[in-house]
Each structure stands twice: as structure tokens, then as C-alpha cells.
Design a protein around this motif. Structure first.
Motif, PDB file in Angstrom:
ATOM      1  N   GLY A  66     -40.149  18.277 -22.745  1.00  0.00           N
ATOM      2  CA  GLY A  66     -41.119  18.277 -21.650  1.00  0.00           C
ATOM      3  C   GLY A  66     -42.201  19.316 -21.830  1.00  0.00           C
ATOM      4  N   GLY A  67     -43.229  19.236 -20.992  1.00  0.00           N
ATOM      5  CA  GLY A  67     -44.301  20.217 -21.022  1.00  0.00           C
ATOM      6  C   GLY A  67     -45.071  20.249 -22.325  1.00  0.00           C
ATOM      7  N   GLY A  68     -45.202  19.082 -22.979  1.00  0.00           N
ATOM      8  CA  GLY A  68     -45.905  19.040 -24.253  1.00  0.00           C
ATOM      9  C   GLY A  68     -45.079  19.481 -25.432  1.00  0.00           C
ATOM     10  N   GLU A  69     -43.811  19.807 -25.189  1.00  0.00           N
ATOM     11  CA  GLU A  69     -42.913  20.220 -26.268  1.00  0.00           C
ATOM     12  C   GLU A  69     -42.333  18.974 -26.946  1.00  0.00           C
ATOM     13  OE1 GLU A  69     -42.109  23.487 -27.258  1.00  0.00           O
ATOM     14  OE2 GLU A  69     -43.871  23.896 -26.040  1.00  0.00           O
ATOM     15  N   PRO A  70     -41.727  19.133 -28.114  1.00  0.00           N
ATOM     16  CA  PRO A  70     -41.239  17.967 -28.866  1.00  0.00           C
ATOM     17  C   PRO A  70     -40.118  17.206 -28.164  1.00  0.00           C
ATOM     18  CG  PRO A  70     -41.426  19.892 -30.296  1.00  0.00           C
ATOM     19  CD  PRO A  70     -41.598  20.372 -28.891  1.00  0.00           C
ATOM     20  N   PHE A  71     -39.873  15.999 -28.656  1.00  0.00           N
ATOM     21  CA  PHE A  71     -38.719  15.210 -28.241  1.00  0.00           C
ATOM     22  C   PHE A  71     -37.961  14.795 -29.499  1.00  0.00           C
ATOM     23  CE2 PHE A  71     -42.138  12.185 -28.908  1.00  0.00           C
ATOM     24  CZ  PHE A  71     -41.528  11.130 -29.583  1.00  0.00           C
ATOM     25  N   GLY A  72     -36.752  14.271 -29.307  1.00  0.00           N
ATOM     26  CA  GLY A  72     -35.984  13.864 -30.479  1.00  0.00           C
ATOM     27  C   GLY A  72     -34.521  13.679 -30.158  1.00  0.00           C
ATOM     28  N   ALA A  73     -33.681  13.867 -31.159  1.00  0.00           N
ATOM     29  CA  ALA A  73     -32.257  13.633 -30.968  1.00  0.00           C
ATOM     30  C   ALA A  73     -31.454  14.356 -32.038  1.00  0.00           C
ATOM     31  CB  ALA A  73     -31.940  12.137 -31.017  1.00  0.00           C
ATOM     32  N   LYS A  74     -30.204  14.597 -31.688  1.00  0.00           N
ATOM     33  CA  LYS A  74     -29.231  15.018 -32.690  1.00  0.00           C
ATOM     34  C   LYS A  74     -28.359  13.824 -33.039  1.00  0.00           C
ATOM     35  CE  LYS A  74     -25.698  17.969 -31.913  1.00  0.00           C
ATOM     36  NZ  LYS A  74     -24.939  19.244 -31.868  1.00  0.00           N
ATOM     37  N   LEU A  75     -28.219  13.558 -34.313  1.00  0.00           N
ATOM     38  CA  LEU A  75     -27.334  12.518 -34.831  1.00  0.00           C
ATOM     39  C   LEU A  75     -26.185  13.230 -35.524  1.00  0.00           C
ATOM     40  CD1 LEU A  75     -30.121  10.344 -36.511  1.00  0.00           C
ATOM     41  CD2 LEU A  75     -29.244  10.134 -34.183  1.00  0.00           C
ATOM     42  N   ILE A  76     -24.986  13.015 -35.039  1.00  0.00           N
ATOM     43  CA  ILE A  76     -23.877  13.860 -35.485  1.00  0.00           C
ATOM     44  C   ILE A  76     -22.623  13.032 -35.748  1.00  0.00           C
ATOM     45  CG2 ILE A  76     -23.057  14.389 -33.154  1.00  0.00           C
ATOM     46  CD1 ILE A  76     -23.476  17.112 -35.746  1.00  0.00           C
ATOM     47  N   SER A  77     -21.942  13.356 -36.837  1.00  0.00           N
ATOM     48  CA  SER A  77     -20.624  12.787 -37.097  1.00  0.00           C
ATOM     49  C   SER A  77     -19.580  13.869 -36.854  1.00  0.00           C
ATOM     50  CB  SER A  77     -20.517  12.277 -38.540  1.00  0.00           C
ATOM     51  OG  SER A  77     -20.529  13.348 -39.463  1.00  0.00           O
ATOM     52  N   VAL A  78     -18.486  13.489 -36.232  1.00  0.00           N
ATOM     53  CA  VAL A  78     -17.380  14.414 -35.984  1.00  0.00           C
ATOM     54  C   VAL A  78     -16.164  13.868 -36.728  1.00  0.00           C
ATOM     55  CG1 VAL A  78     -15.988  15.603 -34.261  1.00  0.00           C
ATOM     56  CG2 VAL A  78     -18.349  14.941 -33.724  1.00  0.00           C
ATOM     57  N   PHE A  79     -15.857  14.507 -37.854  1.00  0.00           N
ATOM     58  CA  PHE A  79     -14.782  14.053 -38.730  1.00  0.00           C
ATOM     59  C   PHE A  79     -13.811  15.201 -38.980  1.00  0.00           C
ATOM     60  CE2 PHE A  79     -15.926  10.027 -41.195  1.00  0.00           C
ATOM     61  CZ  PHE A  79     -16.768   9.546 -40.205  1.00  0.00           C
ATOM     62  N   ALA A  80     -12.593  14.843 -39.327  1.00  0.00           N
ATOM     63  CA  ALA A  80     -11.615  15.854 -39.725  1.00  0.00           C
ATOM     64  C   ALA A  80     -12.131  16.600 -40.949  1.00  0.00           C
ATOM     65  CB  ALA A  80     -10.275  15.195 -40.022  1.00  0.00           C
ATOM     66  N   ARG A 117      -8.853  21.071 -38.141  1.00  0.00           N
ATOM     67  CA  ARG A 117     -10.206  21.369 -37.687  1.00  0.00           C
ATOM     68  C   ARG A 117     -11.116  20.169 -37.912  1.00  0.00           C
ATOM     69  NH1 ARG A 117     -11.127  27.218 -40.620  1.00  0.00           N
ATOM     70  NH2 ARG A 117      -9.107  28.139 -40.079  1.00  0.00           N
ATOM     71  N   LYS A 118     -12.286  20.222 -37.267  1.00  0.00           N
ATOM     72  CA  LYS A 118     -13.261  19.153 -37.415  1.00  0.00           C
ATOM     73  C   LYS A 118     -14.609  19.721 -37.831  1.00  0.00           C
ATOM     74  CE  LYS A 118     -11.200  16.055 -34.010  1.00  0.00           C
ATOM     75  NZ  LYS A 118     -11.432  15.291 -32.769  1.00  0.00           N
ATOM     76  N   ARG A 119     -15.395  18.886 -38.482  1.00  0.00           N
ATOM     77  CA  ARG A 119     -16.758  19.257 -38.832  1.00  0.00           C
ATOM     78  C   ARG A 119     -17.740  18.412 -38.027  1.00  0.00           C
ATOM     79  NH1 ARG A 119     -18.218  19.884 -45.037  1.00  0.00           N
ATOM     80  NH2 ARG A 119     -20.065  20.761 -44.000  1.00  0.00           N
ATOM     81  N   HIS A 120     -18.822  19.049 -37.596  1.00  0.00           N
ATOM     82  CA  HIS A 120     -19.891  18.366 -36.879  1.00  0.00           C
ATOM     83  C   HIS A 120     -21.095  18.319 -37.819  1.00  0.00           C
ATOM     84  CE1 HIS A 120     -17.202  19.473 -33.652  1.00  0.00           C
ATOM     85  NE2 HIS A 120     -17.887  18.730 -32.802  1.00  0.00           N
ATOM     86  N   GLN A 121     -21.216  17.240 -38.586  1.00  0.00           N
ATOM     87  CA  GLN A 121     -22.268  17.120 -39.591  1.00  0.00           C
ATOM     88  C   GLN A 121     -23.345  16.146 -39.129  1.00  0.00           C
ATOM     89  OE1 GLN A 121     -20.328  17.095 -43.792  1.00  0.00           O
ATOM     90  NE2 GLN A 121     -18.840  16.129 -42.421  1.00  0.00           N
TER      91      GLN A 121
END
Length: 324
Positions: free
Chosen positions: A62-76, A83-87
Motif C-alpha cells: 500500500g501507499g505506493g509501496e510494492p506488492f507481491g507474494a512469498k512462494l514457499i515449500s515446507v518439506f522435511a 526439522r523442516k525447511r521453508h524454501q
């Protein structure tokens, strides 16, 4: 006019974004989220198999700032059982042209911004004199949280616990050497949190490893490891005993396992979420209301934090290019 896409791999993120910078970035982002300046959708999950998930987390700052997304895999994590990794990637688009302008390593951003968010919450909610710190869980988030929490309180002692006591001992030695603090491994989680002023849970536990009856009055707790509705790191007693602060109320009502279990048990109602952390940061809601109060910050993590961190990296890189 086309804009060159800036790419930050894990090393570039780590070298450019300090925990100190990230604390300020996520604090500002959470204020924006709670004040309605941010457009953010609930994260969506696609199950891919046993202990394998793909998630999409979109937002517009908002406010002229960027937009977007996080694309994430959660695997052992194949190298660290249990434990898990968030890649994944954080993808940033320019608010004026709609062009993609930045791609950054999501695992490294997540590591830094999650700990920074816990540190910002701790600074707002823990007692000023808090000095005894307990860490439940080992690994990258535990390392990051020790570094981050030590920046907002004068930590004197740290107790750590993990399911593997030998691994906890090795982790304690590593942290002791890295930070020059007194770090002790404990055989039980109860021993680790006994008389603690600050507790962080960064485990992959499906069921509680922390019980509310173990905590002394005045403790502050960051619940960080569980991010789905079917999992909970702490029991309902802790939820009931605490002033319960959400990172974002809507997300906690949908995905906050500890909160949902207490609600289902009938021991709380939907008014139990006292405030959002962004409102506390902004001074629009009280945080801790007394020295003996147990406070809980329920962290689920949000795209706004990831995008704000990526936007900071992008802006910082542009400033350096321009000689500032």
C-alpha cells in the motif's frame, strides 16, 4: 522503460539485511497491517505428500509501496530429522508499473524476519528487566532468535531444550562460543523454562511441548514454530493464563493452533485475543498491563513481513547504486 530485475540469493540477503534493520522493518510492517494500510490474503496451502506443503502468501504494502507474494515449500529437512525447511522465493512487483523488480531467497528472509518480529514483540511485551531466556527448539530459527532477543534485552543466561539432549548440548556450546553468553542445555522443557523471563518456542511439534503451569508470573512467551491449525506448541493452560497478543487476529483465528484448541475446549471465547502486535507497536492497544502478567505473542508469519524485507533490500541496493 524496463527495469532490471534484482536478485538476492541467500548469501546476498544474509549480508545485506541485519537483524537490527529487520526489527525496524517488521515493526513498521505490522503497524501498517493492523492499521489497514496493507492488503493481505490468508495464506493458501497445497498438500504435496507426507510432511510436504506448498504455500502462497500474497500481499500489497500500500501507499505506493510494492506488492507481491512469498512462494514457499515446507518439506522435511533431510539433513536434520524432525526439522523442516521453508524454501522458496519472495517476488516483488513495482506498484506504479506492475513490473517484477525483485526476487529474493525466501528461506533466508524468513529466518531473519521471523526472529526480528519476535524480538520486536519481546521489546514491547517483556518486562524491562527480563534477563533469563529459554529456547525450546534447535536449528536455524533458534540461532536467529538468540541473536535477535539479545538485541532487545540484557540477556544474562540462556537455557535450551531439544528432543535430542546431545544435540541440545552441542547447540548450547555453539551459542555460548558465538555470543559469549551463559548457555545451558536442559534435559526437559520444564527445566528450561523454570524461572525464565522470556521463552521462545521454535519447534516442529504437532502437540504441546510447553505447559502453562510451568511458567512463573511475569513471563513473556513467543509461540513461533507452529503455523497451522492442526498443530500447537503450547497447551490450553498457557492460552488461558496469558494476555494473548496475535500478530494478526484473522490469521490466528484461522491458523493459530494453540488458540483454536483452547477455543474448541470451551476455556476461552473469541474475545481472548487481547490485541494485535501492530496495534501495540502503534500505541493503539496496551501490551503488558502488569509485572506479574504472562504475555503471549502468537507468531504465524505474514507476507507483509517478507515483502517489507524484500522491499528494504531492493531500496537499499538502489541507494548504493546511486551513490548514497
Amino acid at each position: 522503460m524496463s527495469v532490471a530485475l534484482k536478485v538476492f540469493d541467500a548469501r546476498a540477503v544474509r549480508e545485506a539485511l541485519t537483524v537490527t534493520d529487520a526489527i525496524a522493518v517488521v515493526r513498521k510492517a505490522m503497524i501498517a497491517l493492523s492499521s489497514g494500510q496493507v492488503e493481505q490474503a490468508l495464506r493458501s496451502f497445497i498438500p504435496l505428500g507426507e510432511e510436504q506443503t506448498f504455500a502462497l502468501m500474497p500481499a500489497a504494502l500500500g501507499g505506493g509501496e510494492p506488492f507481491g507474494a512469498k512462494l514457499i515449500s515446507v518439506f522435511a529437512d533431510a539433513d536434520h530429522p524432525g526439522r523442516k525447511r521453508h524454501q522458496g522465493l519472495v517476488v516483488l512487483f513495482d506498484a506504479e508499473t506492475g513490473a517484477p523488480v525483485c526476487v529474493a531467497d525466501a528461506e533466508e528472509i524468513t529466518r531473519i524476519r521471523t526472529a526480528a518480529a519476535s524480538a520486536a514483540a519481546t521489546d514491547a511485551l517483556a518486562r524491562p528487566e527480563a534477563a533469563r531466556f529459554a529456547m525450546l527448539g534447535l536449528g536455524a530459527q533458534a540461532r536467529a532468535h538468540i541473536e535477535a532477543i539479545a538485541q532487545v534485552r540484557n540477556i544474562q543466561t540462556i537455557r535450551v531444550w531439544g528432543r535430542d539432549y546431545a544435540a541440545a548440548q552441542a547447540f548450547a556450546r555453539e551459542m555460548d562460543a558465538a555470543h559469549g553468553l551463559t548457555v545451558q542445555a536442559c534435559r526437559t522443557a520444564a527445566d528450561a523454562v523454570k524461572e525464565a523471563d522470556i521463552v521462545c518456542t521454535v519447534t516442529g511439534a504437532s502437540d504441546p511441548v510447553l505447559q502453562g503451569d510451568w511458567l512463573a508470573p511475569g513471563t513473556h512467551v513467543n509461540l513461533v514454530g507452529s503455523s497451522g491449525p492442526a498443530k500447537a506448541e503450547a497447551d490450553t493452560t498457557l492460552v488461558v493464563r496469558s494476555r494473548f497478543i496475535a500478530d494478526h487476529a484473522g490469521h490466528v483465528r484461522a491458523h493459530g493452533g494453540e488458540y483454536l484448541r483452547a477455543l474448541e475446549a470451551g476455556v476461552i471465547d473469541d474475545t481472548h485475543i487481547a490485541a494485535e502486535i501492530g496495534a501495540v507497536f502503534a500505541g493503539d492497544a496496551p501490551g503488558r498491563t502488569g509485572p506479574d502478567e504472562i504475555t503471549v505473542y502468537k507468531s504465524l508469519g505474514h507476507a507483509v513481513q517478507d515483502l517489507a524485507a524484500a522491499a528494504w533490500l531492493y531500496a537499499n541496493a538502489k541507494e548504493k547504486e546511486n551513490g548514497h
